[in-house]
Design a protein around this motif. Sequence first.
Motif, PDB file in Angstrom:
ATOM      1  N   ARG A 220       0.833  -1.196   0.000  1.00  0.00           N
ATOM      2  CA  ARG A 220       0.000   0.000   0.000  1.00  0.00           C
ATOM      3  C   ARG A 220       0.869   1.248   0.000  1.00  0.00           C
ATOM      4  O   ARG A 220       1.949   1.274   0.583  1.00  0.00           O
ATOM      5  CB  ARG A 220      -0.932  -0.011   1.211  1.00  0.00           C
ATOM      6  N   ARG A 221       0.348   2.273  -0.606  1.00  0.00           N
ATOM      7  CA  ARG A 221       1.092   3.524  -0.727  1.00  0.00           C
ATOM      8  C   ARG A 221       0.471   4.572   0.196  1.00  0.00           C
ATOM      9  O   ARG A 221      -0.751   4.692   0.301  1.00  0.00           O
ATOM     10  CB  ARG A 221       1.049   4.007  -2.179  1.00  0.00           C
ATOM     11  N   VAL A 223       0.052   8.449   0.602  1.00  0.00           N
ATOM     12  CA  VAL A 223       0.134   9.717  -0.121  1.00  0.00           C
ATOM     13  C   VAL A 223       0.060  10.840   0.907  1.00  0.00           C
ATOM     14  O   VAL A 223      -0.909  10.912   1.677  1.00  0.00           O
ATOM     15  CB  VAL A 223      -0.994   9.844  -1.152  1.00  0.00           C
ATOM     16  N   ALA A 241       5.908   1.388   4.320  1.00  0.00           N
ATOM     17  CA  ALA A 241       5.074   1.651   3.150  1.00  0.00           C
ATOM     18  C   ALA A 241       5.791   2.594   2.188  1.00  0.00           C
ATOM     19  O   ALA A 241       6.649   3.389   2.577  1.00  0.00           O
ATOM     20  CB  ALA A 241       3.743   2.270   3.583  1.00  0.00           C
ATOM     21  N   GLU A 242       5.403   2.502   0.928  1.00  0.00           N
ATOM     22  CA  GLU A 242       5.893   3.464  -0.065  1.00  0.00           C
ATOM     23  C   GLU A 242       5.243   4.815   0.219  1.00  0.00           C
ATOM     24  O   GLU A 242       4.042   4.904   0.489  1.00  0.00           O
ATOM     25  CB  GLU A 242       5.530   2.989  -1.470  1.00  0.00           C
ATOM     26  N   ILE A 243       6.022   5.893   0.149  1.00  0.00           N
ATOM     27  CA  ILE A 243       5.517   7.233   0.435  1.00  0.00           C
ATOM     28  C   ILE A 243       5.578   8.078  -0.827  1.00  0.00           C
ATOM     29  O   ILE A 243       6.618   8.153  -1.498  1.00  0.00           O
ATOM     30  CB  ILE A 243       6.326   7.908   1.558  1.00  0.00           C
ATOM     31  N   LEU A 244       4.468   8.713  -1.162  1.00  0.00           N
ATOM     32  CA  LEU A 244       4.401   9.640  -2.285  1.00  0.00           C
ATOM     33  C   LEU A 244       4.023  11.006  -1.744  1.00  0.00           C
ATOM     34  O   LEU A 244       2.933  11.176  -1.187  1.00  0.00           O
ATOM     35  CB  LEU A 244       3.375   9.170  -3.320  1.00  0.00           C
ATOM     36  N   ASP A 267      -4.806   2.247  -1.170  1.00  0.00           N
ATOM     37  CA  ASP A 267      -3.841   3.222  -0.674  1.00  0.00           C
ATOM     38  C   ASP A 267      -4.498   4.129   0.369  1.00  0.00           C
ATOM     39  O   ASP A 267      -5.717   4.124   0.566  1.00  0.00           O
ATOM     40  CB  ASP A 267      -3.282   4.070  -1.820  1.00  0.00           C
TER      41      ASP A 267
END
Length: 493
Positions: A220-221, A223, A241-244, A267
């Motif tokens: 999951r990302r 944002v 987690a991936e961070i945008l 997300d």
Amino acid sequence: MAIPVEAFFLAAGGAGTLQSRIRAMVTDGILSGRFRPGQKMPSSRGLAGHLGVSRITVTLAYGDLVSSDYLTSRGRSGYYVSENAPRAPEFPSPARPTEEVDYRAFSGGRFTRAMQGVERPDDWERYPWPFIYGQTDPSLFDHQNWRACALRALGRRDFPTLTSDFYERDDPALIEQVLRVILPRRGIAAGAEEVLLTMGAQNALWIAAQILLGPPGAGRRAVIENPCYPGMRRVLDVSGAEILALDVDEGGLPVSALAGGAVRRGDVVFVTPSHQSPTNATMPLERRLKLLDAASRKDFVILEDDYEFEMSFLKPVSPALKSLDKAGRVIYAGSFSKSIFPGMRLGYLVGPPGFIAEARALRSMVLKHPPGHIQRTVAYFLAEGHYDALINRMRTAFRRRRQVMEEAIAAEGLSIAGQGGYGGSSFWMRAPEAVDTGAVARALRAEGVLIEPGRSFFDPGRAVQNHYRLAYSSIQPARIPEGIAKIARAIGR
């Protein structure tokens, strides 16, 4: 053997009443083993003369110690250390062990690395010009009524609340006040099963992130806004987690930036729509509705940090994103830390019952519930109307300080990057591009001025060095112009 009067010493500037400090000296001597059972205490007259206090103060302290069985009174003979006085266990003088284990290696140092944030000195009160965010102004706080509520919560009637283990439950009196007083003014309707108390907003954000983002590797990302609250980024940095990070504009997070593959099913979008941290932008109603529509179409979840909604004193407060949510896609985080005082560390999460059940179970692995006495004190503070009176007083004071600061900023030719149109407690500032506000902050500290460099608010991959935040919550209006002038000179240098 009698204890000599010279064994007692009152240090200048000590905390507490004279009576409590004398009691503390005696108990410390007994618990440390310096005063032994059966030893005679100095006479009340002799100790009073030695310490330079009234005899009645010493007599009252002695009487209190007798009731606690630290001392015993022997008629006309005087006071003695009680044979039944509490005693500390006796061990040999401990030696500090050498550190042979690299404990940072256990976690890869990821927690200490994530702690990089806004630098604020612990003794900020001694600085003449503290333009720092989030601290309590003692001149605005309702000390008398807070103390009355705290004493009421300590009373015999509330003793079970103070002493009982509520396991995973929260104080129903405070939950009722959150449901009746706090949430309705945000347009939020909820039941008791939809609210969880937390140890402040930071704890609320951590709990929510752990649940919504799932275990590391869930894909999951997260944002987030750029710039954003540094504490939020710290929570996400260690989540795996991936961070945008998406740049905000004058209306907060642009919904158009979520188009394409920026956000996917499952997300989580983290937003501060009331007062974007740190720019103070307020998300327009139309954009809030578009964000909710995008959440339904793309099947993502929103975490709303309702940061500083109480400080909307220039325009009526906007409805919370949660109040517009018809599909249960918004998890709402609130806090009493800024509206009452930060040291209390009491916040809350609002969400569907399924989410709150998970959050309650997760919280119980770290702590069962916030302290019962704090919960009940806040419940009384809300129920008796003191909270609303405090908010009104703060809004009036902040409006005045904001006006003074805005005039001083204009007079000194400084640039405002974001001030928000609803209020708040700070200005988001921009220095010339070549200026490193971290260096400016260090130079100003030597002059008694505290500012917050802006670098830590930005995405580390796109760090900006020329922004800074100036808060007016902790500084008196009369000091603002001189402090702003010092800032302008420092930036000019």
